[in-house]
Design an enzyme around this catalytic site. Structure first.
Site, PDB file in Angstrom:
ATOM      1  N   LYS A   1       2.265  -4.734  23.496  1.00 56.45           N
ATOM      2  CA  LYS A   1       2.861  -3.853  24.462  1.00 56.45           C
ATOM      3  C   LYS A   1       3.513  -4.609  25.573  1.00 56.45           C
ATOM      4  CE  LYS A   1       1.098  -0.785  27.853  1.00 56.45           C
ATOM      5  NZ  LYS A   1      -0.154   0.074  28.602  1.00 56.45           N
TER       6      LYS A   1
ATOM      7  N   HIS B   1      14.370   9.291 -18.389  1.00 55.79           N
ATOM      8  CA  HIS B   1      14.381  10.130 -17.256  1.00 55.79           C
ATOM      9  C   HIS B   1      13.326  10.911 -17.055  1.00 55.79           C
ATOM     10  CE1 HIS B   1      18.669   8.780 -17.413  1.00 55.79           C
ATOM     11  NE2 HIS B   1      18.867   9.584 -18.467  1.00 55.79           N
TER      12      HIS B   1
END
Length: 509
Positions: free
Chosen positions: A136, A269
């Protein structure tokens, strides 16, 4: 000017070397517990956290760094005179560098013999608090959570390159790390299947050259807790997997893991183009190859037995992208590895009963989560709804077809015998088109007189049944459930073919 660095790490990889660099850069080292001992054993001068706080650790080490003289020293804004004056009034020295990695919660819960109590003791409290505080306040405090960053941090400090962007990069890494850590804890403690907030965390496995197409960027991420059955496997040979390779290989692996007899799956596929089951793997290969000798070219192959030389020799005759197997004999490996680009993956299929229970699919703005369709329909569950009754051989074929069709993209229709696929129709916006495609592909195959047709969902009209019957299909399996089920049953009776319903749909979108 002497600066203060707080070091408290579980993973001590590279710790002593980094601490030596910090000491040479005029940092005062502050530490506690095992980290302090490791540094002192290396001959470094270390100030104990209890010396800083004036308060000894307590509760078996649960409380060590949770003290204003630690957190105020981290959180004070260096550009705020009031903050700095408050530190001075309280006799608190600022902390300029926080080096922390957390208790090994992940490693603990990965062990099969870990109790819940042991897992909870590995939930770090002070570590995340210090990290979050430092991140922070990143403009004033450098934060290091990953030992891989030690070298770059030391170089940045030495060369005065620890600028805003560098510090922000490290801070972001901290919050990703603590978020992932908390996610693991939340998921470990959560018993609901679909909680009100879903927290998931993944770790980058590798960058990919591109995504589905060359203009799309992509990367591969793995579950933070390794899946028991996963395409993230031991790659024995071949070039790096691509985005499409990974998706196809995953589909092939999930499918082959459900079969018991020697089985070969050819995937293209994300749809099976050939499935063969036989007494031996070599025979199963012959069945899968015969299913569609055109589409198998360049396909992904998954098998559920060790690949032997006989099977490998047959595979070697084709261009194949990937072969996935529990193992390869030395002779089979040598045969297949003659092709430098083929990928050989070794996957432990003994964990198939521990496959992921749920699957996630992203959509724009969100994510879908569902239970994986691991159900395999059994002959005992079939309900015969026509005058004609299926023979024992047809029942076996119907079960095989139903097993295959649930791995085909909807609308899905397959034509099979009891040992191999003959035709696969998938992805059409209506079921009759999928039926026509499957039957058209199946027609020239040997053994067609034994063919059955399987559908992943009910027939909304009787046209599919009529078309199948007119082209020699003798038995059909489908879930049932349409308001026009009777029309399809009547059509089957008209042509004298057997139909069974399962009561269970297997859509795969």
């Amino acid at each position: 000017m002497t600066r203060r660095a707080l070091l408290s790490v579980s993973d001590k990889t590279g710790l002593v070397e980094f601490a030596n660099q910090l000491a040479n850069l005029d940092f005062e080292l502050v530490s506690t517990g095992g980290t302090k001992r490791a540094l002192e054993d290396a001959g470094l001068s270390v100030t104990g956290v209890d010396e800083v706080t004036g308060f000894p650790e307590m509760l078996d080490g649960r409380v060590k760094t949770l003290h204003p003289k630690i957190h105020a020293g981290i959180l004070a804004r260096r550009d705020d005179p009031n903050h700095m004056d408050a530190l001075k009034q309280a006799g608190i020295t600022p902390i300029d560098l926080v080096v922390v990695n957390l208790y090994p919660f992940k490693e603990t819960i990965e062990r099969t013999d870990t109790t819940e109590g042991q897992a909870i003791e590995q939930i770090d409290i002070g570590g995340p608090s210090m990290l979050r505080a430092a991140a922070k306040n990143f403009t004033g405090v450098l934060t290091v959570v990953d030992p891989k960053d030690y070298s770059s941090v030391a170089d940045a400090i030495k060369n005065n390159d620890d600028d805003y962007d560098f510090r922000k990069h490290l801070a972001a890494k901290v919050f990703r790390h603590t978020a992932a850590y908390d996610s693991l804890i939340a998921n470990y403690l959560t018993e609901e299947e679909f909680p009100e907030k879903l927290t998931v965390t993944f770790e980058k496995q590798q960058g990919l050259r591109y995504g589905e197409n060359s203009h799309q960027k992509a990367a591969f991420y793995k579950n933070a807790l390794p899946s028991k059955l996963s395409i993230i496997a031991n790659q024995l040979h071949g070039k790096e997997l691509s985005y499409n390779n990974i998706k196809d290989a995953n589909a092939a692996l999930n499918m082959v893991s459900e079969f018991d007899d020697p089985t070969v799956i050819a995937m293209k596929h994300m749809n099976p183009c050939g499935v063969g089951v036989a007494r031996s793997l070599s025979e199963a290969w012959d069945e899968a190859y015969a299913s569609d000798p055109i589409s198998i070219f360049g396909g992904i192959i998954a098998v559920n037995r060790e690949v032997d030389l006989e099977t490998a020799t047959k595979m070697h005759e084709l261009f194949l992208e990937i072969v996935i197997a529990p193992s390869f004999t030395d002779e089979a490996y040598d045969m297949l590895a003659k092709k430098k680009n083929i990928r050989l993956l070794q996957v432990d299929l003994t964990n198939r009963d521990k496959a992921d229970k749920f699957e996630l699919v992203t959509v724009s703005g969100g994510m879908l989560m569902q239970e994986v369709d691991h159900t395999v329909d059994q002959i005992e569950e079939f309900k015969v709804v026509t005058d004609a009754k299926p023979t024992a051989k047809q029942l076996k074929a119907l079960q095989f077809g139903q097993h295959v069709v649930k791995h085909v993209k909807s609308n899905a229709v397959v034509v099979t015998t009891d040992t191999k696929t003959l035709g696969v129709g998938m992805g059409q916006p209506n079921r009759i088109d999928s039926t026509k495609i499957a039957i058209e592909k199946a027609m020239p195959k040997d053994g067609y007189e034994n063919a059955i047709l399987a559908s992943d969902a009910f027939f909304p009209m009787n046209d599919c049944v009529e078309y199948a019957a007119q082209h020699g299909i003798k038995a059909v399996v489908q879930p049932g459930g349409s308001i026009k089920d009777q029309d399809s049953i009547d059509m089957a009776n008209k042509y004298g073919i057997a139909m069974v319903v399962t009561g269970r749909r297997h859509f795969r979108h």
